[in-house]
Write an enzyme that holds these catalytic residues in place. Structure first.
Site, PDB file in Angstrom:
ATOM      1  N   ASP A   1       0.819  -1.223   0.000  1.00 21.12           N
ATOM      2  CA  ASP A   1       0.000   0.000   0.000  1.00 21.12           C
ATOM      3  C   ASP A   1       0.850   1.270   0.000  1.00 21.12           C
ATOM      4  O   ASP A   1       0.335   2.364   0.243  1.00 21.12           O
ATOM      5  CB  ASP A   1      -0.940   0.011   1.206  1.00 21.12           C
ATOM      6  CG  ASP A   1      -0.182   0.048   2.525  1.00 21.12           C
ATOM      7  OD1 ASP A   1       1.074  -0.044   2.486  1.00 21.12           O
ATOM      8  OD2 ASP A   1      -0.815   0.185   3.580  1.00 21.12           O
TER       9      ASP A   1
ATOM     10  N   ARG B   1      10.782  27.125   1.105  1.00 21.51           N
ATOM     11  CA  ARG B   1      10.230  28.378   0.577  1.00 21.51           C
ATOM     12  C   ARG B   1       8.981  28.812   1.343  1.00 21.51           C
ATOM     13  O   ARG B   1       8.555  29.933   1.221  1.00 21.51           O
ATOM     14  CB  ARG B   1       9.931  28.229  -0.918  1.00 21.51           C
ATOM     15  CG  ARG B   1      11.200  28.293  -1.757  1.00 21.51           C
ATOM     16  CD  ARG B   1      10.959  27.893  -3.203  1.00 21.51           C
ATOM     17  NE  ARG B   1      10.790  26.465  -3.357  1.00 21.51           N
ATOM     18  CZ  ARG B   1      10.573  25.856  -4.513  1.00 21.51           C
ATOM     19  NH1 ARG B   1      10.504  26.566  -5.618  1.00 21.51           N
ATOM     20  NH2 ARG B   1      10.443  24.542  -4.564  1.00 21.51           N
TER      21      ARG B   1
ATOM     22  N   LYS C   1      12.415  42.519 -10.486  1.00 22.25           N
ATOM     23  CA  LYS C   1      11.132  42.207 -11.141  1.00 22.25           C
ATOM     24  C   LYS C   1      10.064  43.068 -10.502  1.00 22.25           C
ATOM     25  O   LYS C   1       9.942  43.085  -9.289  1.00 22.25           O
ATOM     26  CB  LYS C   1      10.752  40.758 -10.845  1.00 22.25           C
ATOM     27  CG  LYS C   1      11.113  39.778 -11.888  1.00 22.25           C
ATOM     28  CD  LYS C   1      10.589  38.395 -11.566  1.00 22.25           C
ATOM     29  CE  LYS C   1      10.916  37.871 -10.176  1.00 22.25           C
ATOM     30  NZ  LYS C   1      10.684  36.454  -9.971  1.00 22.25           N
TER      31      LYS C   1
ATOM     32  N   SER D   1      10.886  25.926 -11.712  1.00 23.01           N
ATOM     33  CA  SER D   1      10.291  25.923 -13.059  1.00 23.01           C
ATOM     34  C   SER D   1      11.265  26.479 -14.096  1.00 23.01           C
ATOM     35  O   SER D   1      11.092  26.272 -15.295  1.00 23.01           O
ATOM     36  CB  SER D   1       9.023  26.776 -13.067  1.00 23.01           C
ATOM     37  OG  SER D   1       9.369  28.138 -12.867  1.00 23.01           O
TER      38      SER D   1
HETATM   39  C1  R5P Z   1      13.009  32.270  -4.864  1.00 23.01           C
HETATM   40  O1  R5P Z   1      13.007  33.037  -3.900  1.00 23.01           O
HETATM   41  C2  R5P Z   1      14.119  31.330  -5.129  1.00 23.01           C
HETATM   42  O2  R5P Z   1      15.346  31.833  -4.687  1.00 23.01           O
HETATM   43  C3  R5P Z   1      14.206  30.986  -6.606  1.00 23.01           C
HETATM   44  O3  R5P Z   1      14.492  32.166  -7.337  1.00 23.01           O
HETATM   45  C4  R5P Z   1      12.901  30.385  -7.097  1.00 23.01           C
HETATM   46  O4  R5P Z   1      12.481  29.350  -6.257  1.00 23.01           O
HETATM   47  C5  R5P Z   1      13.069  29.870  -8.512  1.00 23.01           C
HETATM   48  O5  R5P Z   1      11.857  29.342  -8.935  1.00 23.01           O
HETATM   49  P1  R5P Z   1      11.515  29.171 -10.476  1.00 23.01           P
HETATM   50  O6  R5P Z   1      12.657  28.450 -11.111  1.00 23.01           O
HETATM   51  O7  R5P Z   1      10.235  28.370 -10.454  1.00 23.01           O
HETATM   52  O8  R5P Z   1      11.308  30.537 -11.050  1.00 23.01           O
END
Ligand code: R5P
Length: 313
Positions: free
Chosen positions: A37, A96, A193, A224
């Protein structure tokens, strides 16, 4: 090192083997299997009574399974009378989620720290925590190693430092990027950003003159790949000569590898804190460098009650 016991969960057997080789010991015989399981079953097949034990386990994908393996292995060691249990967690997942960004949100990093501590871990050894203050979530000694020296060695071997500029891909990563820039005596720039108005797309501002520079983006996590690829675009559009990235933890979920291989990034270098998938291994512009000697040395020093921080002097 004959009086330490190294055990590996299923998250990163390759790294565990390399650490064991560095230390000149064999991994302790231990089965971490699934019942029909999918419940986890652990069987430690050697005597560990009174031993200094180290469990090597990143809480990487699938994070919940790997975390549970770590907890159950800890329980097994505690009940087998291990003298000390160190959780060696090269990649600490859930990091995170380290604060409440909105009402009624969990602080999962704290919960996971509690789970690890309550299971019976005596010390934690990890690398490039997403936020240094997560060390304080553990009420047990926690060593947060830096991946920077491993990256710096690689950068010095491969790049002409005269034209290099280190870049933080967001404002939150400035301290980390500045530390690496200092080690190679390079200038620093920052990608900022910003969503000017709700509903409008993000604007990327670059703080610093990157024209003609060989840029090195530095971050703790690539998940990602969005942050990285967008930052690379912004730098190239402002005249950067080329863009590389050095990132400690290659989470690389979903279509990240495809996004990176089809991007304008010259190279992404990640460490083996997370076991690279086959897609990562064959990707044309992704390279993996090993933190096994760093982890091995930190384990050796922990076992001998020597300074770990002096590894970074
Ligand atoms: C964010 O604070 C982390 O330091 C990375 O910049 C983030 O986790 C990167 O995530 P992704 O590759 O999904 O943009």
């Amino acid at each position: 090192m004959s009086d330490i016991k190294l055990l590996a969960g299923n998250s990163n057997r390759a790294l565990a083997d390399s650490i064991a080789a560095y230390l000149g010991v064999s991994l302790t015989k231990c089965q971490v299997r699934r019942f029909a399981d999918m419940e986890i079953f652990v069987e430690i097949q050697e005597n560990v009574r009174g031993q200094d034990t180290f469990i090597i386990q990143s809480t990487s994908f699938p994070a919940n399974d790997h975390l549970m393996e770590l907890l159950i292995m800890t329980d097994a060691l505690r009940r087998a009378s291990a003298r000390r249990i160190t959780a060696v967690v090269p990649y600490f997942g859930y990091a995170r989620q380290d604060r409440k960004p909105a009402p009624r949100a969990p602080i999962s990093a704290k919960l996971v720290s509690n789970l690890i501590t309550r299971a019976g871990v005596d010390r934690v050894l990890t690398v490039d925590l997403h936020a240094g203050q997560i060390q304080g979530f553990f009420d047990i000694p926690t060593d947060n190693l830096f991946g920077a020296p491993v990256m710096v060695r690689d950068i010095k071997e491969r790049l002409d430092l005269n034209n290099v500029m280190v870049i933080s891909p967001d404002v939150g990563g400035v301290v980390r990027a500045r530390a690496l820039a200092k080690r190679i005596d390079a200038p620093l720039a920052i990608v900022d950003k910003r969503r000017e108005r709700a509903g409008e797309s993000e604007v990327m501002n670059v703080i610093g003159d990157v024209s003609g520079k060989s840029c090195i983006l530095v971050d703790d996590i690539v998940d990602s790949g969005g942050t990285l690829c967008n930052a690379a675009e912004a730098l190239l559009s402002r005249g950067a000569k080329e863009v590389r990235a050095y990132i400690t933890h290659g989470v690389l979920s979903g279509g990240a590898v495809a996004r990176i291989t089809s991007s304008k990034l010259k190279e992404l270098v990640v460490t083996d804190s997370i076991q690279p998938t086959e897609a990562v291994r064959v990707a044309s512009n992704i390279r993996v460098i090993s933190i096994a000697p760093l982890m091995g040395e930190a384990i050796a020093r922990t076992a001998k009650e020597e300074s770990v921080s002096s590894l970074f002097d």
